[in-house]
Design a protein around this motif. Sequence first.
Motif, PDB file in Angstrom:
ATOM      1  N   ASP A  49       5.770  -0.083   3.775  1.00  0.00           N
ATOM      2  CA  ASP A  49       6.522  -0.271   2.535  1.00  0.00           C
ATOM      3  C   ASP A  49       6.452  -1.740   2.131  1.00  0.00           C
ATOM      4  OD1 ASP A  49       8.477  -0.750   0.614  1.00  0.00           O
ATOM      5  OD2 ASP A  49       9.777   0.816   1.397  1.00  0.00           O
ATOM      6  N   ASN A  50       6.066  -1.961   0.886  1.00  0.00           N
ATOM      7  CA  ASN A  50       5.841  -3.351   0.470  1.00  0.00           C
ATOM      8  C   ASN A  50       7.112  -4.212   0.477  1.00  0.00           C
ATOM      9  OD1 ASN A  50       6.960  -2.167  -1.769  1.00  0.00           O
ATOM     10  ND2 ASN A  50       5.057  -2.185  -2.961  1.00  0.00           N
ATOM     11  N   LYS A  51       8.281  -3.582   0.411  1.00  0.00           N
ATOM     12  CA  LYS A  51       9.514  -4.399   0.466  1.00  0.00           C
ATOM     13  C   LYS A  51       9.609  -5.057   1.851  1.00  0.00           C
ATOM     14  CE  LYS A  51      14.519  -4.051   0.136  1.00  0.00           C
ATOM     15  NZ  LYS A  51      15.643  -3.150  -0.108  1.00  0.00           N
ATOM     16  N   ASP A  71      -0.285  -2.550  -9.426  1.00  0.00           N
ATOM     17  CA  ASP A  71      -0.495  -1.328 -10.198  1.00  0.00           C
ATOM     18  C   ASP A  71       0.410  -0.284  -9.545  1.00  0.00           C
ATOM     19  OD1 ASP A  71      -1.630   0.825 -11.562  1.00  0.00           O
ATOM     20  OD2 ASP A  71      -3.379   0.933 -10.233  1.00  0.00           O
ATOM     21  N   PRO A  72       1.723  -0.392  -9.800  1.00  0.00           N
ATOM     22  CA  PRO A  72       2.661   0.484  -9.091  1.00  0.00           C
ATOM     23  C   PRO A  72       2.637   1.881  -9.689  1.00  0.00           C
ATOM     24  CG  PRO A  72       3.834  -0.874 -10.674  1.00  0.00           C
ATOM     25  CD  PRO A  72       2.395  -1.275 -10.764  1.00  0.00           C
ATOM     26  N   PRO A  73       3.344   2.842  -9.080  1.00  0.00           N
ATOM     27  CA  PRO A  73       3.510   4.134  -9.741  1.00  0.00           C
ATOM     28  C   PRO A  73       4.069   3.904 -11.150  1.00  0.00           C
ATOM     29  CG  PRO A  73       4.343   4.204  -7.492  1.00  0.00           C
ATOM     30  CD  PRO A  73       4.012   2.772  -7.770  1.00  0.00           C
ATOM     31  N   GLY A 251     -12.467   8.374  -5.326  1.00  0.00           N
ATOM     32  CA  GLY A 251     -11.741   9.633  -5.426  1.00  0.00           C
ATOM     33  C   GLY A 251     -10.239   9.418  -5.339  1.00  0.00           C
ATOM     34  N   TYR A 252      -9.795   8.202  -5.026  1.00  0.00           N
ATOM     35  CA  TYR A 252      -8.358   7.944  -4.913  1.00  0.00           C
ATOM     36  C   TYR A 252      -7.721   8.058  -6.305  1.00  0.00           C
ATOM     37  CZ  TYR A 252      -4.042   6.163  -2.992  1.00  0.00           C
ATOM     38  OH  TYR A 252      -2.738   6.068  -2.567  1.00  0.00           O
ATOM     39  N   PRO A 253      -6.621   8.838  -6.432  1.00  0.00           N
ATOM     40  CA  PRO A 253      -6.055   9.015  -7.764  1.00  0.00           C
ATOM     41  C   PRO A 253      -5.619   7.680  -8.358  1.00  0.00           C
ATOM     42  CG  PRO A 253      -4.614   9.958  -6.061  1.00  0.00           C
ATOM     43  CD  PRO A 253      -5.877   9.547  -5.381  1.00  0.00           C
ATOM     44  N   ASP A 277      -2.037  -7.906  -3.677  1.00  0.00           N
ATOM     45  CA  ASP A 277      -1.770  -6.644  -4.369  1.00  0.00           C
ATOM     46  C   ASP A 277      -0.913  -5.811  -3.421  1.00  0.00           C
ATOM     47  OD1 ASP A 277      -1.703  -4.161  -5.501  1.00  0.00           O
ATOM     48  OD2 ASP A 277      -3.803  -4.128  -6.098  1.00  0.00           O
ATOM     49  N   PHE A 278       0.368  -5.632  -3.784  1.00  0.00           N
ATOM     50  CA  PHE A 278       1.305  -4.950  -2.885  1.00  0.00           C
ATOM     51  C   PHE A 278       1.382  -3.442  -3.124  1.00  0.00           C
ATOM     52  CE2 PHE A 278       2.755  -9.407  -2.937  1.00  0.00           C
ATOM     53  CZ  PHE A 278       2.622  -9.665  -1.581  1.00  0.00           C
ATOM     54  N   PHE A 279       0.601  -2.941  -4.066  1.00  0.00           N
ATOM     55  CA  PHE A 279       0.475  -1.483  -4.282  1.00  0.00           C
ATOM     56  C   PHE A 279      -1.029  -1.216  -4.360  1.00  0.00           C
ATOM     57  CE2 PHE A 279       4.605  -2.529  -6.182  1.00  0.00           C
ATOM     58  CZ  PHE A 279       5.413  -1.427  -5.933  1.00  0.00           C
ATOM     59  N   CYS A 280      -1.768  -1.527  -3.314  1.00  0.00           N
ATOM     60  CA  CYS A 280      -3.225  -1.708  -3.471  1.00  0.00           C
ATOM     61  C   CYS A 280      -4.028  -0.421  -3.561  1.00  0.00           C
ATOM     62  CB  CYS A 280      -3.770  -2.601  -2.366  1.00  0.00           C
ATOM     63  SG  CYS A 280      -3.863  -1.781  -0.760  1.00  0.00           S
ATOM     64  N   GLY A 281      -3.470   0.734  -3.232  1.00  0.00           N
ATOM     65  CA  GLY A 281      -4.208   1.989  -3.330  1.00  0.00           C
ATOM     66  C   GLY A 281      -5.543   1.896  -2.621  1.00  0.00           C
ATOM     67  N   SER A 282      -6.611   2.241  -3.320  1.00  0.00           N
ATOM     68  CA  SER A 282      -7.947   2.252  -2.709  1.00  0.00           C
ATOM     69  C   SER A 282      -8.514   0.847  -2.521  1.00  0.00           C
ATOM     70  CB  SER A 282      -8.901   3.076  -3.566  1.00  0.00           C
ATOM     71  OG  SER A 282      -9.051   2.449  -4.828  1.00  0.00           O
ATOM     72  N   GLY A 283      -7.756  -0.166  -2.922  1.00  0.00           N
ATOM     73  CA  GLY A 283      -8.153  -1.543  -2.625  1.00  0.00           C
ATOM     74  C   GLY A 283      -9.048  -2.200  -3.668  1.00  0.00           C
ATOM     75  N   TYR A 304      -3.683   7.076   3.824  1.00  0.00           N
ATOM     76  CA  TYR A 304      -4.954   7.477   3.204  1.00  0.00           C
ATOM     77  C   TYR A 304      -5.501   6.354   2.319  1.00  0.00           C
ATOM     78  CZ  TYR A 304      -3.704  11.967   5.075  1.00  0.00           C
ATOM     79  OH  TYR A 304      -3.361  12.972   5.946  1.00  0.00           O
ATOM     80  N   ALA A 305      -4.596   5.707   1.587  1.00  0.00           N
ATOM     81  CA  ALA A 305      -5.032   4.578   0.747  1.00  0.00           C
ATOM     82  C   ALA A 305      -5.652   3.496   1.630  1.00  0.00           C
ATOM     83  CB  ALA A 305      -3.846   4.015  -0.025  1.00  0.00           C
ATOM     84  N   ILE A 306      -4.974   3.183   2.725  1.00  0.00           N
ATOM     85  CA  ILE A 306      -5.444   2.120   3.621  1.00  0.00           C
ATOM     86  C   ILE A 306      -6.820   2.496   4.187  1.00  0.00           C
ATOM     87  CG2 ILE A 306      -4.967   0.977   5.851  1.00  0.00           C
ATOM     88  CD1 ILE A 306      -3.130   0.002   3.573  1.00  0.00           C
TER      89      ILE A 306
HETATM   90  C1  LIG Z   1      -1.340   3.454  -8.936  1.00  0.00           C
HETATM   91  S1  LIG Z   1      -1.695   3.435  -7.239  1.00  0.00           S
HETATM   92  C2  LIG Z   1      -2.696   1.989  -7.062  1.00  0.00           C
HETATM   93  C3  LIG Z   1      -4.143   2.251  -7.352  1.00  0.00           C
HETATM   94  C4  LIG Z   1      -5.026   1.043  -7.123  1.00  0.00           C
HETATM   95  N1  LIG Z   1      -4.819   0.029  -8.130  1.00  0.00           N
HETATM   96  C5  LIG Z   1      -6.487   1.417  -7.064  1.00  0.00           C
HETATM   97  O1  LIG Z   1      -7.304   0.874  -7.849  1.00  0.00           O
HETATM   98  O2  LIG Z   1      -6.825   2.271  -6.244  1.00  0.00           O
HETATM   99  C6  LIG Z   1      -0.156   2.966  -6.564  1.00  0.00           C
HETATM  100  C7  LIG Z   1      -0.137   2.834  -5.076  1.00  0.00           C
HETATM  101  O3  LIG Z   1       1.114   2.289  -4.679  1.00  0.00           O
HETATM  102  C8  LIG Z   1       1.428   2.797  -3.400  1.00  0.00           C
HETATM  103  N2  LIG Z   1       2.880   2.615  -3.197  1.00  0.00           N
HETATM  104  C9  LIG Z   1       3.899   3.214  -3.849  1.00  0.00           C
HETATM  105  N3  LIG Z   1       5.079   2.769  -3.397  1.00  0.00           N
HETATM  106  C10 LIG Z   1       4.806   1.848  -2.426  1.00  0.00           C
HETATM  107  C11 LIG Z   1       5.615   1.034  -1.577  1.00  0.00           C
HETATM  108  N4  LIG Z   1       6.942   1.067  -1.639  1.00  0.00           N
HETATM  109  N5  LIG Z   1       4.986   0.225  -0.693  1.00  0.00           N
HETATM  110  C12 LIG Z   1       3.632   0.174  -0.620  1.00  0.00           C
HETATM  111  N6  LIG Z   1       2.820   0.917  -1.410  1.00  0.00           N
HETATM  112  C13 LIG Z   1       3.399   1.751  -2.307  1.00  0.00           C
HETATM  113  C14 LIG Z   1       0.965   4.252  -3.448  1.00  0.00           C
HETATM  114  O4  LIG Z   1       0.732   4.781  -2.161  1.00  0.00           O
HETATM  115  C15 LIG Z   1      -0.311   4.126  -4.275  1.00  0.00           C
HETATM  116  O5  LIG Z   1      -1.445   4.026  -3.464  1.00  0.00           O
END
Ligand SMILES: C[S@@+](CC[C@H](N)C(=O)[O-])C[C@H]1O[C@@H](n2cnc3c(N)ncnc32)[C@H](O)[C@@H]1O
Length: 358
Positions: A49-51, A71-73, A251-253, A277-283, A304-306
């Motif tokens: 968790d990024n917090k 790029d948060p939810p 393929g990462y959403p 990038d604290f919400f890095c998804g596919s990186g 899975y993102a990691i």
């Molecule tokens: C919109 S996606 C990011 C996509 C990314 N920019 C990419 O190009 O793949 C948001 C990401 O934030 C992550 N996420 C949501 N809440 C989080 C939290 N509290 N701590 C860390 N990651 C979080 C999700 O797992 C998701 O992978």
Amino acid sequence: MVRLTWGNRKEFNIDGIKTNKINFERIKLIGDLNDFSSNFWLNQLFWGDNKLVMIFLLSEFTGKINLIYIDPPFATGSNYILKIRMGGNIIKEFGYKDNWGKNLDIYHQMMYERLILMKELLASNGLIIIHLDWHVSHYIRAILDEIFGKERFVNEIIWYYYNKYSAGKNNLPRAHDNILIYSKGRSYTFNELRLKRDKPIKQLMRESVNGVLKNVKDENGHVKYRIVHDKKADDVWRIPCIQPASSEWTGYPTQKHPMLLERLIQIGSNEGDLIADFFCGSGTTLHVAERLNRRWIGCDNSKYAISIAIQKFLKQRVTNSRDNDFYPIELLALQNEETKKIIKSGFFDKKIEILRGK
Ligand SMILES: C[S@@+](CC[C@H](N)C(=O)[O-])C[C@H]1O[C@@H](n2cnc3c(N)ncnc32)[C@H](O)[C@@H]1O
């Protein structure tokens, strides 16, 4: 001043945070350490968790990060489910949450606390870039005005993705995201971005004479022209959504197009700078940062993102101009019963593939 409020809004006081209770530990080193001296920088990838990650980082990185992109939810109301091939099996797994309930109280509290932590980690001349869309960008902008000050607003970039289908039955098809940029201080890194024109244009040549702009003339008194191939970028960017045919596709959403990150990183940082990038998804941010010779810290709470982000480094051998290979990465996590089990199972060594369709 306008101040956004929400149900159960709790003030978040950074001084009250105890850093010593949270301890992320190295669980793996990725890449080749042989070519590097013992005191070189290790890029850091956090699973968690990024917090908690940011609280952990406060002791070493307060005021040290040059550029933060997130790029948060987007609070779309839907959760993301992943269809994954792992070993010989195809499984469906929870990807990440984007349903926060009707009133969004939890979402706003979540973003508010994290944005305060990000401000703390940001360098005094740093920029923060928050990628959102129509769902909540207006609310988050109000929160950013409160935390950073409305005079620290730098830009709202409209990313126009012309190749994404949107039905728009009772409205116009929605075809853009909103990318908000704020600075921490009055002065900040901001490099001019020039983009290639579709067609070169003929432009009058101008010169400054005693502070006044005048047309340049030849010896016969005729105005002179030059052919211009590029132009200064404005705040509306026409960039496609990444397509499955792209070599960068994971393929990462909600994976973002690397071209978008390239522009943002070039504007807001210089070589050697530290990007997070604290919400890095596919990186995407991390790969582009590496390519552009920036140091980076990434974080996601989805294993899975990691895993996808790591695989992309390994698969593409992301090149940077320094070494023709990526800098080694330190993977860190909190050690608890659940994470220990996953790490022990060798999850981060397994190849996974995210499949299209339901
Ligand atoms: C919109 S996606 C990011 C996509 C990314 N920019 C990419 O190009 O793949 C948001 C990401 O934030 C992550 N996420 C949501 N809440 C989080 C939290 N509290 N701590 C860390 N990651 C979080 C999700 O797992 C998701 O992978």
